[in-house]
Design a protein around this motif. Structure first.
Motif, PDB file in Angstrom:
ATOM      1  N   ALA A   1      23.180 -34.864  20.697  1.00 44.77           N
ATOM      2  CA  ALA A   1      24.093 -33.796  20.281  1.00 44.77           C
ATOM      3  C   ALA A   1      23.423 -32.437  20.385  1.00 44.77           C
ATOM      4  O   ALA A   1      24.003 -31.471  20.904  1.00 44.77           O
ATOM      5  CB  ALA A   1      24.570 -34.043  18.854  1.00 44.77           C
ATOM      6  N   ARG A   2      22.199 -32.330  19.904  1.00 49.46           N
ATOM      7  CA  ARG A   2      21.476 -31.064  19.947  1.00 49.46           C
ATOM      8  C   ARG A   2      21.258 -30.609  21.396  1.00 49.46           C
ATOM      9  O   ARG A   2      21.485 -29.439  21.733  1.00 49.46           O
ATOM     10  CB  ARG A   2      20.125 -31.225  19.247  1.00 49.46           C
ATOM     11  N   ALA A   3      20.841 -31.534  22.243  1.00 45.47           N
ATOM     12  CA  ALA A   3      20.593 -31.188  23.644  1.00 45.47           C
ATOM     13  C   ALA A   3      21.887 -30.819  24.358  1.00 45.47           C
ATOM     14  O   ALA A   3      21.903 -29.901  25.200  1.00 45.47           O
ATOM     15  CB  ALA A   3      19.905 -32.347  24.357  1.00 45.47           C
ATOM     16  N   CYS A   4      22.979 -31.514  24.041  1.00 44.52           N
ATOM     17  CA  CYS A   4      24.258 -31.201  24.678  1.00 44.52           C
ATOM     18  C   CYS A   4      24.758 -29.831  24.240  1.00 44.52           C
ATOM     19  O   CYS A   4      25.285 -29.059  25.059  1.00 44.52           O
ATOM     20  CB  CYS A   4      25.286 -32.275  24.339  1.00 44.52           C
ATOM     21  N   GLU A   5      24.618 -29.506  22.954  1.00 45.64           N
ATOM     22  CA  GLU A   5      25.028 -28.178  22.498  1.00 45.64           C
ATOM     23  C   GLU A   5      24.206 -27.095  23.185  1.00 45.64           C
ATOM     24  O   GLU A   5      24.739 -26.065  23.614  1.00 45.64           O
ATOM     25  CB  GLU A   5      24.899 -28.065  20.984  1.00 45.64           C
ATOM     26  N   ASP A   6      22.914 -27.325  23.312  1.00 46.49           N
ATOM     27  CA  ASP A   6      22.058 -26.354  23.998  1.00 46.49           C
ATOM     28  C   ASP A   6      22.505 -26.132  25.445  1.00 46.49           C
ATOM     29  O   ASP A   6      22.357 -25.037  25.990  1.00 46.49           O
ATOM     30  CB  ASP A   6      20.604 -26.821  23.978  1.00 46.49           C
TER      31      ASP A   6
END
Length: 306
Positions: free
Chosen positions: A43-48
């Motif tokens: 999730a964090r990487a996708c948001e970034d």
């Protein structure tokens, strides 16, 4: 579409959703998160990379389905500590389950802001879910039927409102889309309608083909008197051609290795795929929506506080 509306559509940020795991295993693409910490990292990487919304399934440490409220709550809580993505998790869609059983993984968490979901994913029709082996052209099964009769659709739409969740209505084909509009005209659902047009690759014939034409057949049905925000994805197929069509016409995109391994792109991760969609969006003068922008575009606050 008039020129003012076309200009507005092309300036609107693109909501990029991600389907990070579905019920997919890690062969041949290893980039499938299963545990709460793995899903949170994704999730964090996708948001970034530009995503603003995530759909996921609860999984065990070895990849089996986990439909417990405890697991879904743990995933959501972990995701919310590292990410602002809007969340549209799967229900417990087990054949034969009642509506309350299907909601049993989500409803108990709705009273806790750290564990609640933003959307309720409601499938708006029935489908033969059997897959085709693309090497032989033969069906691999012949009896998998997903049942969502009209009464179930009505009950789930009502429960979404009671639980403070935005209905995230999915459509495999035009008959499902017509059902969505029929329900809206009777119920006067809160706007905008959020519709996920799910296309199908060669393995999945239950849905419109994963092409620009497959999506256009759906978009050509959109009524002019109803506000609709649509999101296109593809199950067992490459969504990028349809993604470009959606972006050109003012819509949004969901993508992920949970849906399809993307061998032709070298088995990328879902954040890699988000970057591909973001590049397409920018080609048409549209930026990826932030989670806050996605919240406004999809009417999340309006529904949650109704």
């Amino acid at each position: 579409m008039n020129l003012d509306a076309m200009s507005s559509a092309t300036e609107k940020p693109v909501v990029i959703g991600v389907h990070v795991n579905e019920n997919t295993m890690r062969v041949p693409n290893p980039h499938i998160p299963w545990t709460p910490s793995e899903i949170a990292d994704a999730a964090r990487a996708c948001e970034d990379a530009g995503a603003s919304l995530m759909h996921f399934h609860g999984r065990t440490v070895d990849g089996a389905a986990d439909h417990s409220a405890a697991t879904y709550g743990a995933i959501i809580e972990r995701v919310r500590t590292v990410s602002n993505l809007l969340l549209a998790p799967s229900m417990a869609n087990v054949p034969g389950f009642t509506v309350e059983e299907r909601l049993s993984n989500l409803a108990p968490n709705q009273g806790d802001p750290s564990r609640r979901s933003d959307f309720l994913v409601v499938d708006m029709g029935c489908a033969a879910m059997d897959l085709i082996d693309v090497t032989t052209g033969r069906y691999t099964t012949d009896s998998r039927v997903f049942v969502n009769d009209t009464g179930t659709q009505i009950e789930l739409l009502s429960r979404a409102q009671e639980l403070g969740m935005v209905p995230y209505q999915t459509s495999f084909n035009v008959s499902w889309t017509r059902a969505i509009f029929a329900h809206e005209r009777v119920r006067n659902l809160l706007s905008p309608l959020v519709i996920a047009f799910i296309l199908g690759g060669d393995e999945f014939p239950a849905a419109h083909p994963a092409t620009a034409a497959g999506l256009s057949a759906q978009l050509d049905l959109l009524p002019t008197d109803l506000p609709v925000e649509w999101i296109v994805s593809a199950y067992r197929g490459n969504v990028l051609a349809a993604a470009e069509e959606s972006i050109k016409r003012g819509g949004h995109v969901a993508i992920g290795v949970g849906d399809y391994h993307y061998a032709e792109l070298g088995y990328p991760s879902t954040p890699d795929l988000v970057a591909e969609v973001a590049a397409i969006a920018r080609k048409y003068g549209r930026e990826p929506a932030s989670p806050d922008q996605a919240r406004r575009i999809l009417g999340v606050d309006v529904h949650a506080h109704s």
